[in-house]
Design a protein around this motif. Structure first.
Motif, PDB file in Angstrom:
ATOM      1  N   LEU A  78       0.817  -1.205   0.000  1.00 45.81           N
ATOM      2  CA  LEU A  78       0.000   0.000   0.000  1.00 45.81           C
ATOM      3  C   LEU A  78       0.850   1.255   0.000  1.00 45.81           C
ATOM      4  O   LEU A  78       1.919   1.317   0.618  1.00 45.81           O
ATOM      5  CB  LEU A  78      -0.929   0.005   1.214  1.00 45.81           C
ATOM      6  N   GLU A  79       0.353   2.273  -0.708  1.00 46.47           N
ATOM      7  CA  GLU A  79       0.953   3.604  -0.734  1.00 46.47           C
ATOM      8  C   GLU A  79      -0.029   4.600  -0.129  1.00 46.47           C
ATOM      9  O   GLU A  79      -1.246   4.373  -0.091  1.00 46.47           O
ATOM     10  CB  GLU A  79       1.291   4.019  -2.179  1.00 46.47           C
ATOM     11  N   HIS A  80       0.524   5.711   0.329  1.00 44.82           N
ATOM     12  CA  HIS A  80      -0.288   6.762   0.930  1.00 44.82           C
ATOM     13  C   HIS A  80      -1.398   7.194  -0.037  1.00 44.82           C
ATOM     14  O   HIS A  80      -1.167   7.417  -1.228  1.00 44.82           O
ATOM     15  CB  HIS A  80       0.606   7.956   1.271  1.00 44.82           C
ATOM     16  N   LEU A  81      -2.643   7.254   0.470  1.00 44.60           N
ATOM     17  CA  LEU A  81      -3.838   7.678  -0.266  1.00 44.60           C
ATOM     18  C   LEU A  81      -4.360   6.630  -1.232  1.00 44.60           C
ATOM     19  O   LEU A  81      -5.186   6.932  -2.088  1.00 44.60           O
ATOM     20  CB  LEU A  81      -3.620   9.010  -1.010  1.00 44.60           C
ATOM     21  N   ASP A  82      -3.898   5.378  -1.109  1.00 41.98           N
ATOM     22  CA  ASP A  82      -4.509   4.315  -1.892  1.00 41.98           C
ATOM     23  C   ASP A  82      -5.976   4.170  -1.474  1.00 41.98           C
ATOM     24  O   ASP A  82      -6.328   4.303  -0.296  1.00 41.98           O
ATOM     25  CB  ASP A  82      -3.783   2.980  -1.661  1.00 41.98           C
ATOM     26  N   ARG A  83      -6.841   3.858  -2.455  1.00 40.17           N
ATOM     27  CA  ARG A  83      -8.273   3.681  -2.215  1.00 40.17           C
ATOM     28  C   ARG A  83      -8.589   2.190  -2.204  1.00 40.17           C
ATOM     29  O   ARG A  83      -8.379   1.503  -3.195  1.00 40.17           O
ATOM     30  CB  ARG A  83      -9.082   4.396  -3.309  1.00 40.17           C
ATOM     31  N   LEU A  84      -9.094   1.701  -1.092  1.00 41.89           N
ATOM     32  CA  LEU A  84      -9.368   0.278  -0.926  1.00 41.89           C
ATOM     33  C   LEU A  84     -10.870   0.036  -0.942  1.00 41.89           C
ATOM     34  O   LEU A  84     -11.642   0.829  -0.395  1.00 41.89           O
ATOM     35  CB  LEU A  84      -8.802  -0.232   0.412  1.00 41.89           C
ATOM     36  N   VAL A  93     -12.500   2.824   1.401  1.00 40.76           N
ATOM     37  CA  VAL A  93     -11.590   3.033   2.526  1.00 40.76           C
ATOM     38  C   VAL A  93     -10.290   3.631   1.990  1.00 40.76           C
ATOM     39  O   VAL A  93      -9.750   3.155   0.988  1.00 40.76           O
ATOM     40  CB  VAL A  93     -11.310   1.696   3.258  1.00 40.76           C
ATOM     41  N   ILE A  94      -9.808   4.671   2.656  1.00 37.70           N
ATOM     42  CA  ILE A  94      -8.576   5.346   2.240  1.00 37.70           C
ATOM     43  C   ILE A  94      -7.446   4.968   3.197  1.00 37.70           C
ATOM     44  O   ILE A  94      -7.623   4.989   4.421  1.00 37.70           O
ATOM     45  CB  ILE A  94      -8.738   6.878   2.225  1.00 37.70           C
ATOM     46  N   PHE A  95      -6.292   4.612   2.632  1.00 38.64           N
ATOM     47  CA  PHE A  95      -5.109   4.261   3.421  1.00 38.64           C
ATOM     48  C   PHE A  95      -4.222   5.496   3.558  1.00 38.64           C
ATOM     49  O   PHE A  95      -3.845   6.125   2.575  1.00 38.64           O
ATOM     50  CB  PHE A  95      -4.329   3.144   2.732  1.00 38.64           C
ATOM     51  N   PHE A  96      -3.903   5.864   4.808  1.00 43.61           N
ATOM     52  CA  PHE A  96      -3.028   6.994   5.089  1.00 43.61           C
ATOM     53  C   PHE A  96      -1.767   6.481   5.781  1.00 43.61           C
ATOM     54  O   PHE A  96      -1.849   5.661   6.707  1.00 43.61           O
ATOM     55  CB  PHE A  96      -3.722   8.021   6.004  1.00 43.61           C
ATOM     56  N   SER A 112       7.597  12.934  -3.735  1.00 40.59           N
ATOM     57  CA  SER A 112       8.106  13.786  -4.812  1.00 40.59           C
ATOM     58  C   SER A 112       7.938  13.136  -6.162  1.00 40.59           C
ATOM     59  O   SER A 112       7.815  13.792  -7.181  1.00 40.59           O
ATOM     60  CB  SER A 112       9.581  14.121  -4.577  1.00 40.59           C
ATOM     61  N   ASP A 113       7.960  11.783  -6.184  1.00 38.93           N
ATOM     62  CA  ASP A 113       7.723  11.064  -7.440  1.00 38.93           C
ATOM     63  C   ASP A 113       6.236  10.975  -7.764  1.00 38.93           C
ATOM     64  O   ASP A 113       5.862  10.448  -8.801  1.00 38.93           O
ATOM     65  CB  ASP A 113       8.288   9.651  -7.346  1.00 38.93           C
ATOM     66  N   LEU A 114       5.379  11.449  -6.853  1.00 40.93           N
ATOM     67  CA  LEU A 114       3.926  11.504  -7.009  1.00 40.93           C
ATOM     68  C   LEU A 114       3.264  10.131  -7.030  1.00 40.93           C
ATOM     69  O   LEU A 114       2.112  10.000  -7.398  1.00 40.93           O
ATOM     70  CB  LEU A 114       3.533  12.282  -8.290  1.00 40.93           C
ATOM     71  N   ARG A 115       3.991   9.073  -6.654  1.00 40.33           N
ATOM     72  CA  ARG A 115       3.360   7.771  -6.643  1.00 40.33           C
ATOM     73  C   ARG A 115       2.258   7.696  -5.598  1.00 40.33           C
ATOM     74  O   ARG A 115       1.244   7.046  -5.791  1.00 40.33           O
ATOM     75  CB  ARG A 115       4.405   6.683  -6.367  1.00 40.33           C
ATOM     76  N   GLN A 116       2.486   8.367  -4.477  1.00 45.21           N
ATOM     77  CA  GLN A 116       1.530   8.270  -3.386  1.00 45.21           C
ATOM     78  C   GLN A 116       0.254   9.061  -3.643  1.00 45.21           C
ATOM     79  O   GLN A 116      -0.720   8.912  -2.920  1.00 45.21           O
ATOM     80  CB  GLN A 116       2.175   8.728  -2.066  1.00 45.21           C
ATOM     81  N   ILE A 117       0.236   9.915  -4.676  1.00 54.60           N
ATOM     82  CA  ILE A 117      -1.018  10.622  -4.967  1.00 54.60           C
ATOM     83  C   ILE A 117      -1.541  10.280  -6.352  1.00 54.60           C
ATOM     84  O   ILE A 117      -2.446  10.938  -6.859  1.00 54.60           O
ATOM     85  CB  ILE A 117      -0.860  12.156  -4.841  1.00 54.60           C
TER      86      ILE A 117
END
Length: 536
Positions: A78-84, A93-96, A112-117
């Protein structure tokens, strides 16, 4: 180790569940760390396992599947802001992961690579064309507040005059705030919008900031971040470069000093602001498209209602044959015609052309048509009927609206009376081919309260034919800006006068349209043809 949580809005409101153990279970069974009481959720649906600093989501052979950002998966880091989502269950459900926002380490590089958003940007692109503007603004603000760790934020958008208007304010916990809560100086958002440069203030209590922004400081605000919402469109021609347009600003603040001052936060918010601008603009365009469709539907209904108020296109009586038609310039017209039989056997005929076009003109035509119908039986003559309409319009104070009108009556014995209130003179062609223009009357109705109208009376003979028309026919222009003209209309009328009234009207309309060619119709085209044909 970093802290992570799951967040969603359930039936009991917003819920936050911390992932505080190495094996975090999810399912419908009451013993799970996150219980989701939905039929699509299996009793033991999935789990989140913490392994070497990573949060790994695993499906536990669920019946309806486990999804991350809309894609079904068996196992996923999981990455920050993934939608489950679990099966087809709602809510999402949002993963923080707190480290992704507040740390400058490996998770910061991910930011910075924007993967988490990436999931957020996909969501914004999707809702840009399907949700209302308020939903998109709320999504942008909630994500920005979570991403930056701000306490509150607002969005201002530019109006048609280029000035910023307050649209929406939110606080932590997805709370909507009243505009009055933000009693801050407008200098920061206005300056950011004007210059197009983001502004970050680490501490409002330092330097000259407190003097310049007293209202903001008075609320205890110390840290401010404001960034422009800009649209950038790139031309296909490399030499033309790009076109940038600012549509508003995104403002965040906090009472903690330096809370928003990190490279990670700025990088993520700049990317978010770019995508937010696109989503907001797409939503605006979508709303405009919906409004256009709704307006078109309403105009179609109005047009159908207006046509239903007109009499039958053709009618034959004991002493007449008559035909009428209106071709509106817009969806609804400012002309109308009517004909009706009165108790004494006379036929009343009216044609009216209201100044202007569209809905205002159409409303006035309905009023005038009702006055003519309602007062015809009690009228002492054509001039009296016209005067009554003028009086009604004057007493209602319909400003800057008037109408040219022609009203006449035809009796079974051929008695004919008319009054022309500033209208194009109708053309009467006798059975022997002689021609008369009917111009006696007075000024258009609705221009002045006290007005005098005259009427003319004479006898019609078997076969006499009358053409009443609006200036949409006589003043139609061709591509050389030449008018068809009343004289040419009279010539064409003479040429087809032996036809029945309906055929005459069709032939004249076709001649005018042929003359105009590709030149657009600029006015309503309305005509009535009546022939006196007493039955022996």
């Amino acid at each position: 180790m970093s802290e992570a949580r799951l967040e969603y809005n359930g039936e009991q409101g917003r819920r936050i569940v911390r992932i505080a153990k190495e094996n975090f279970t999810i399912g419908r069974r009451s013993g799970n760390d996150l219980q989701l009481e939905f039929t699509d959720v299996s009793r033991d649906h999935a789990e989140i396992v913490i392994l070497e600093g990573r949060y790994i989501l695993r499906d536990k052979a669920s019946r309806f599947g486990t999804f991350v950002n809309g894609q079904r998966c068996e196992e996923r880091t999981l990455e920050h802001l993934d939608r489950l989502s679990f099966g087809a269950a709602e809510p999402e459900v949002i993963f923080f992961r707190e480290e992704a926002v507040h740390s400058g380490g490996a998770a910061g590089i991910a930011v910075s690579d924007l993967r988490q958003i990436s999931s957020l940007l996909e969501a914004l692109r999707g809702v840009g064309s399907s949700r209302v503007l308020e939903d998109v603004l709320a999504l942008v603000l909630d994500t920005s507040i979570d991403l930056a760790g701000a306490e509150r934020g607002f969005i201002m958008l530019a109006n048609a005059e280029g000035s910023l208007e307050f649209k929406l304010a939110r606080a932590r916990g997805r709370q909507t705030l009243d505009g009055g809560v933000f009693k801050i100086s407008r200098k920061i958002p206005d300056g950011v919008f004007f210059t197009g440069q983001a502004q970050i203030i680490k501490d409002m209590f330092e330097g000259d900031w407190a003097d310049a922004h007293g209202a903001t400081v008075a609320m205890g605000i110390r840290n401010v971040l404001c960034t422009p919402l800009r649209l950038v469109r790139y031309s296909e021609e490399a030499s033309e470069g790009s076109d940038e347009r600012r549509i508003g600003v995104l403002y965040l603040d906090s009472r903690d000093r330096g809370a928003l001052d990190s490279e990670v936060t700025r990088t993520a918010l700049e990317a978010l602001a770019r995508e937010a601008a696109v989503a907001i603009e797409n939503t605006r365009l979508y709303r405009e498209a919906l409004d256009k469709v709704r307006l078109e539907q309403e105009l179609k209904i109005a047009a159908d209602m207006q046509q239903s108020l007109l009499p039958a296109r053709r009618r034959c009586g004991k002493h007449y044959e008559i035909a009428g038609a209106m071709v509106p310039c817009l969806a609804i017209g400012g002309d109308f015609f009517d004909y009706f039989e009165m108790p004494d056997g006379r036929l009343g005929i009216v044609l009216c052309d209201v100044s202007g076009k569209g809905a205002p003109a159409a409303l006035l035509t309905a009023l005038i048509q009702g006055v003519f119908r309602g007062g015809a039986e009690d009228s002492k003559g054509s001039a009296s009927s016209i005067a009554r309409v003028n009086s009604v319009l004057a007493h209602r104070e319909v400003k800057e609206r008037y109408a040219t009108s022609f009203y006449c009556t035809l009796g079974p014995d051929g008695s004919f009376a008319y009054c022309n209130a500033g209208h194009c003179p109708p053309i009467l062609v006798r059975a022997d081919g002689s021609e008369i223009r009917l111009d006696k009357g007075g000024m258009p109705v609705g221009m002045f309260g006290p007005a005098r109208y005259e009427q003319d009376e004479f006898q019609l003979s078997h076969g006499d034919t009358l053409l009443i028309f609006s200036d949409g026919l006589s003043e139609a222009e061709n591509t050389q800006s030449e008018e068809f003209g009343e004289d040419q209309l009279a010539v064409e009328f003479q040429a087809v006068r032996q036809l029945d009234p309906g055929a005459i009207l069709e032939a004249l309309t076709a001649k005018v349209k042929s003359f105009a060619g590709t030149h657009p119709q600029m006015d309503d085209m309305t005509g009535v043809v009546v022939r006196y044909l007493p039955k022996s």
